[in-house]
Design a protein around this motif. Structure first.
Motif, PDB file in Angstrom:
ATOM      1  N   ALA A   1       5.305  -8.760   6.342  1.00  0.00           N
ATOM      2  CA  ALA A   1       5.071  -7.197   6.415  1.00  0.00           C
ATOM      3  C   ALA A   1       3.786  -6.949   6.710  1.00  0.00           C
ATOM      4  O   ALA A   1       2.805  -7.698   6.378  1.00  0.00           O
ATOM      5  CB  ALA A   1       5.968  -6.202   5.664  1.00  0.00           C
ATOM      6  N   ASP A   2       3.314  -5.581   7.192  1.00  0.00           N
ATOM      7  CA  ASP A   2       2.034  -5.287   7.182  1.00  0.00           C
ATOM      8  C   ASP A   2       1.253  -5.571   5.875  1.00  0.00           C
ATOM      9  O   ASP A   2       2.147  -5.056   4.710  1.00  0.00           O
ATOM     10  CB  ASP A   2       1.847  -4.001   7.873  1.00  0.00           C
ATOM     11  CG  ASP A   2       2.346  -3.690   9.167  1.00  0.00           C
ATOM     12  OD1 ASP A   2       2.385  -4.947   9.979  1.00  0.00           O
ATOM     13  OD2 ASP A   2       2.489  -2.588  10.009  1.00  0.00           O
ATOM     14  N   PRO A   3       0.041  -5.537   5.754  1.00  0.00           N
ATOM     15  CA  PRO A   3      -0.619  -5.496   4.201  1.00  0.00           C
ATOM     16  C   PRO A   3      -0.753  -3.971   3.616  1.00  0.00           C
ATOM     17  O   PRO A   3      -0.604  -3.296   4.407  1.00  0.00           O
ATOM     18  CB  PRO A   3      -1.985  -6.016   4.723  1.00  0.00           C
ATOM     19  CG  PRO A   3      -2.344  -5.793   6.101  1.00  0.00           C
ATOM     20  CD  PRO A   3      -1.023  -5.874   6.867  1.00  0.00           C
ATOM     21  N   ILE A   4      -0.888  -4.248   2.420  1.00  0.00           N
ATOM     22  CA  ILE A   4      -1.136  -3.069   1.627  1.00  0.00           C
ATOM     23  C   ILE A   4      -2.530  -2.707   1.524  1.00  0.00           C
ATOM     24  O   ILE A   4      -3.359  -3.186   1.004  1.00  0.00           O
ATOM     25  CB  ILE A   4      -0.201  -3.026   0.333  1.00  0.00           C
ATOM     26  CG1 ILE A   4       1.113  -3.479   0.498  1.00  0.00           C
ATOM     27  CG2 ILE A   4      -0.616  -1.943  -0.744  1.00  0.00           C
ATOM     28  CD1 ILE A   4       1.903  -3.639  -0.647  1.00  0.00           C
ATOM     29  N   VAL A   5      -3.138  -1.435   2.104  1.00  0.00           N
ATOM     30  CA  VAL A   5      -4.299  -1.183   2.116  1.00  0.00           C
ATOM     31  C   VAL A   5      -4.652  -0.240   0.988  1.00  0.00           C
ATOM     32  O   VAL A   5      -3.618   0.381   0.320  1.00  0.00           O
ATOM     33  CB  VAL A   5      -4.902  -0.671   3.314  1.00  0.00           C
ATOM     34  CG1 VAL A   5      -4.763  -1.702   4.389  1.00  0.00           C
ATOM     35  CG2 VAL A   5      -4.313   0.460   3.749  1.00  0.00           C
ATOM     36  N   PRO A   6      -5.770   0.015   0.619  1.00  0.00           N
ATOM     37  CA  PRO A   6      -6.161   1.120  -0.490  1.00  0.00           C
ATOM     38  C   PRO A   6      -5.534   2.283  -0.383  1.00  0.00           C
ATOM     39  O   PRO A   6      -4.916   2.995  -1.251  1.00  0.00           O
ATOM     40  CB  PRO A   6      -7.795   1.080  -0.457  1.00  0.00           C
ATOM     41  CG  PRO A   6      -8.189  -0.249  -0.080  1.00  0.00           C
ATOM     42  CD  PRO A   6      -7.117  -0.580   0.782  1.00  0.00           C
ATOM     43  N   GLY A   7      -5.640   2.800   0.790  1.00  0.00           N
ATOM     44  CA  GLY A   7      -5.009   4.315   1.022  1.00  0.00           C
ATOM     45  C   GLY A   7      -3.630   4.329   0.946  1.00  0.00           C
ATOM     46  O   GLY A   7      -3.026   5.567   0.732  1.00  0.00           O
ATOM     47  N   ASP A   8      -2.772   3.049   0.779  1.00  0.00           N
ATOM     48  CA  ASP A   8      -1.452   3.444   0.654  1.00  0.00           C
ATOM     49  C   ASP A   8      -0.912   3.678  -0.842  1.00  0.00           C
ATOM     50  O   ASP A   8       0.213   3.849  -0.937  1.00  0.00           O
ATOM     51  CB  ASP A   8      -0.692   1.925   0.967  1.00  0.00           C
ATOM     52  CG  ASP A   8      -0.843   1.446   2.373  1.00  0.00           C
ATOM     53  OD1 ASP A   8      -1.007   2.434   3.327  1.00  0.00           O
ATOM     54  OD2 ASP A   8      -1.020   0.496   2.633  1.00  0.00           O
ATOM     55  N   ILE A   9      -1.876   3.683  -1.952  1.00  0.00           N
ATOM     56  CA  ILE A   9      -1.589   4.036  -3.034  1.00  0.00           C
ATOM     57  C   ILE A   9      -1.728   5.635  -3.419  1.00  0.00           C
ATOM     58  O   ILE A   9      -2.777   6.049  -3.209  1.00  0.00           O
ATOM     59  CB  ILE A   9      -2.439   3.118  -4.146  1.00  0.00           C
ATOM     60  CG1 ILE A   9      -2.400   1.754  -3.858  1.00  0.00           C
ATOM     61  CG2 ILE A   9      -2.320   3.661  -5.515  1.00  0.00           C
ATOM     62  CD1 ILE A   9      -3.507   0.861  -4.713  1.00  0.00           C
ATOM     63  N   PRO A  10      -0.523   6.060  -3.520  1.00  0.00           N
ATOM     64  CA  PRO A  10      -0.837   7.690  -3.415  1.00  0.00           C
ATOM     65  C   PRO A  10      -1.490   8.202  -4.680  1.00  0.00           C
ATOM     66  O   PRO A  10      -1.842   7.539  -5.624  1.00  0.00           O
ATOM     67  CB  PRO A  10       0.906   7.846  -3.950  1.00  0.00           C
ATOM     68  CG  PRO A  10       1.551   6.688  -3.413  1.00  0.00           C
ATOM     69  CD  PRO A  10       0.790   5.577  -3.606  1.00  0.00           C
ATOM     70  N   GLN A  11      -2.162   9.268  -4.307  1.00  0.00           N
ATOM     71  CA  GLN A  11      -2.973   9.816  -5.260  1.00  0.00           C
ATOM     72  C   GLN A  11      -2.569   9.836  -6.672  1.00  0.00           C
ATOM     73  O   GLN A  11      -3.311  10.037  -7.558  1.00  0.00           O
ATOM     74  CB  GLN A  11      -3.599  11.348  -4.671  1.00  0.00           C
ATOM     75  CG  GLN A  11      -4.638  11.738  -5.533  1.00  0.00           C
ATOM     76  CD  GLN A  11      -5.994  11.163  -5.589  1.00  0.00           C
ATOM     77  OE1 GLN A  11      -6.362  10.386  -4.651  1.00  0.00           O
ATOM     78  NE2 GLN A  11      -6.728  11.493  -6.644  1.00  0.00           N
ATOM     79  N   ALA A  12      -1.132  10.489  -6.559  1.00  0.00           N
ATOM     80  CA  ALA A  12      -0.399  10.870  -7.777  1.00  0.00           C
ATOM     81  C   ALA A  12      -0.107   9.776  -8.718  1.00  0.00           C
ATOM     82  O   ALA A  12      -0.054   9.741  -9.909  1.00  0.00           O
ATOM     83  CB  ALA A  12       0.861  11.284  -7.624  1.00  0.00           C
ATOM     84  N   TYR A  13      -0.324   8.423  -8.104  1.00  0.00           N
ATOM     85  CA  TYR A  13      -0.310   7.154  -8.768  1.00  0.00           C
ATOM     86  C   TYR A  13      -1.589   6.565  -9.719  1.00  0.00           C
ATOM     87  O   TYR A  13      -1.281   5.856 -10.609  1.00  0.00           O
ATOM     88  CB  TYR A  13       0.157   5.851  -7.824  1.00  0.00           C
ATOM     89  CG  TYR A  13       1.507   5.892  -7.510  1.00  0.00           C
ATOM     90  CD1 TYR A  13       2.439   6.854  -7.755  1.00  0.00           C
ATOM     91  CD2 TYR A  13       2.049   4.877  -6.804  1.00  0.00           C
ATOM     92  CE1 TYR A  13       3.759   6.937  -7.198  1.00  0.00           C
ATOM     93  CE2 TYR A  13       3.127   4.795  -6.228  1.00  0.00           C
ATOM     94  CZ  TYR A  13       4.201   6.007  -6.441  1.00  0.00           C
ATOM     95  OH  TYR A  13       5.373   5.806  -6.140  1.00  0.00           O
ATOM     96  N   LEU A  14      -2.821   7.354  -9.257  1.00  0.00           N
ATOM     97  CA  LEU A  14      -3.961   6.819  -9.673  1.00  0.00           C
ATOM     98  C   LEU A  14      -4.309   6.932 -11.661  1.00  0.00           C
ATOM     99  O   LEU A  14      -4.884   6.237 -11.751  1.00  0.00           O
ATOM    100  CB  LEU A  14      -5.132   7.373  -9.112  1.00  0.00           C
ATOM    101  CG  LEU A  14      -4.997   6.929  -7.567  1.00  0.00           C
ATOM    102  CD1 LEU A  14      -6.284   7.633  -7.043  1.00  0.00           C
ATOM    103  CD2 LEU A  14      -5.104   5.507  -7.332  1.00  0.00           C
ATOM    104  N   ASN A  15      -3.516   7.816 -12.033  1.00  0.00           N
ATOM    105  CA  ASN A  15      -3.775   8.038 -13.327  1.00  0.00           C
ATOM    106  C   ASN A  15      -2.624   7.296 -14.164  1.00  0.00           C
ATOM    107  O   ASN A  15      -2.327   7.442 -15.491  1.00  0.00           O
ATOM    108  CB  ASN A  15      -3.478   9.519 -13.906  1.00  0.00           C
ATOM    109  CG  ASN A  15      -2.177  10.203 -13.666  1.00  0.00           C
ATOM    110  OD1 ASN A  15      -1.416   9.646 -12.675  1.00  0.00           O
ATOM    111  ND2 ASN A  15      -1.870  11.272 -14.312  1.00  0.00           N
ATOM    112  N   SER A  16      -1.905   6.080 -13.371  1.00  0.00           N
ATOM    113  CA  SER A  16      -0.767   5.442 -14.252  1.00  0.00           C
ATOM    114  C   SER A  16      -1.413   4.584 -15.257  1.00  0.00           C
ATOM    115  O   SER A  16      -2.900   4.359 -15.432  1.00  0.00           O
ATOM    116  CB  SER A  16      -0.167   4.578 -13.317  1.00  0.00           C
ATOM    117  OG  SER A  16       0.459   3.558 -13.832  1.00  0.00           O
ATOM    118  N   ARG A  17      -0.821   4.347 -16.434  1.00  0.00           N
ATOM    119  CA  ARG A  17      -1.502   3.579 -17.365  1.00  0.00           C
ATOM    120  C   ARG A  17      -1.703   2.018 -17.221  1.00  0.00           C
ATOM    121  O   ARG A  17      -2.472   1.685 -17.772  1.00  0.00           O
ATOM    122  CB  ARG A  17      -0.299   3.897 -18.872  1.00  0.00           C
ATOM    123  CG  ARG A  17      -0.241   5.182 -19.340  1.00  0.00           C
ATOM    124  CD  ARG A  17       1.128   5.186 -20.430  1.00  0.00           C
ATOM    125  NE  ARG A  17       0.489   4.113 -21.604  1.00  0.00           N
ATOM    126  CZ  ARG A  17       1.280   3.671 -22.557  1.00  0.00           C
ATOM    127  NH1 ARG A  17       2.649   3.932 -22.618  1.00  0.00           N
ATOM    128  NH2 ARG A  17       0.738   2.807 -23.357  1.00  0.00           N
TER     129      ARG A  17
END
Length: 291
Positions: free
Chosen positions: A101-117
């Motif tokens: 499948a297509d690669p996972i790029v930085p912008g694919d990580i949702p903003q809401a995920y960035l404060n994950s532990r």
């Protein structure tokens, strides 16, 4: 709501050829095995993955049924990553990759995920770059990587060969924990202790080598600790590495103790491989009872 862990890597559709039979159209990859393992341990989990339009319609609801946040699953025009995994009686594996499948790029990580532990990176076919890891660079979270897919190179036949990635340090300098399996270990051509020290020297506080039925080795604070495996009847070893990694990270978030977390992860993976396919993930209580 803050997530406990975000799992980053391709979900796959596999064919598993086992000594006792063949299982087709099996849901695989880290989003499946690490995601389900974490959910069974009571964690709040998000997934980042790329899948194709050929991904079976009946799979996505399974993620939601387990309580996983699927905001980071993106459907692209390309195909879904597909493997044929052939296992021997001793658990040795040969792989053929049929599609990526297509690669996972930085912008694919949702903003809401960035404060994950925490973040658990487990690429299956080089789909994650160092830039993608840098998207979550934060002293407040814990990042762990299983770099199995960074070692894989596809031959013209579709068969997989393994080699140490030239830019490996670019990945390891951004994580606190690295875990490799015995297949990746062989690519180094060095002793177990030398490899673990080398991995730790690239940045991680903890380096782990899993050895299947021989347990695992944990390098931390300048010393190696050996952990024994459980004595179980293994029915399917697929995903065992991701179950170990996810379980290690789950326990590490609570204890900060790499040795205790490795024992916990070894028990969790041992309990899981008694079941075929993405089923039989143990609860936290079941793992502690086994320990």
């Amino acid at each position: 709501m803050q997530l406990d862990t975000v799992v980053v890597g391709h979900a796959t559709v596999d064919v598993n050829v086992l000594p006792h039979g063949v299982i087709e159209n099996v849901l695989g990859g880290a989003p499946t095995y690490a995601g389900f393992a974490l959910a069974s341990l009571g964690r709040e989990v998000g997934i980042v993955s790329k899948i194709g339009q050929d991904f079976p319609d009946y799979f996505p609801p399974l993620f939601s049924k387990f309580g996983l946040n699927t905001e980071g699953i993106l459907v692209t025009r390309g195909g879904t990553t597909k493997f044929e995994n052939t296992y021997t009686e001793k658990g040795e594996r040969e792989q053929v990759c049929e599609e990526v499948a297509d690669p996972i790029v930085p912008g694919d990580i949702p903003q809401a995920y960035l404060n994950s532990r925490s973040f658990y990176f487990s690429p299956v076919m080089d789909e994650v770059s160092p830039k993608t890891l840098s998207r979550i660079s934060d002293e407040e979270n814990v990042a762990m990587i299983d770099p199995q897919g960074l070692f894989r190179r596809i031959e013209d036949s579709g068969e997989i060969r393994l080699e140490v990635p030239k830019n490996f340090e670019d990945y390891l300098s951004q994580v606190e924990i690295v875990k490799i399996g015995k297949d990746e270990f062989r690519a180094f051509g060095r002793s177990e202790e030398e490899v673990l020290e080398s991995l730790s020297g690239m940045g991680p506080d903890v380096a782990i080598l899993t050895l299947g039925e021989d347990g695992c080795k944990v390098f931390s604070d300048g010393k190696v600790t050996n952990i024994k495996s459980l004595s179980v009847e293994a029915k399917d070893l697929t995903g065992a590495g991701d179950v170990f990694g996810a379980s290690f990270l789950s326990n590490y978030l609570e204890t900060g103790d790499p040795t205790d977390s490795a024992r916990f992860a070894t028990a969790a993976a041992g309990l899981k491989i008694e079941y075929k396919g993405p089923t039989g993930f143990p609860s936290k209580e079941e793992v502690k009872e086994m320990l």
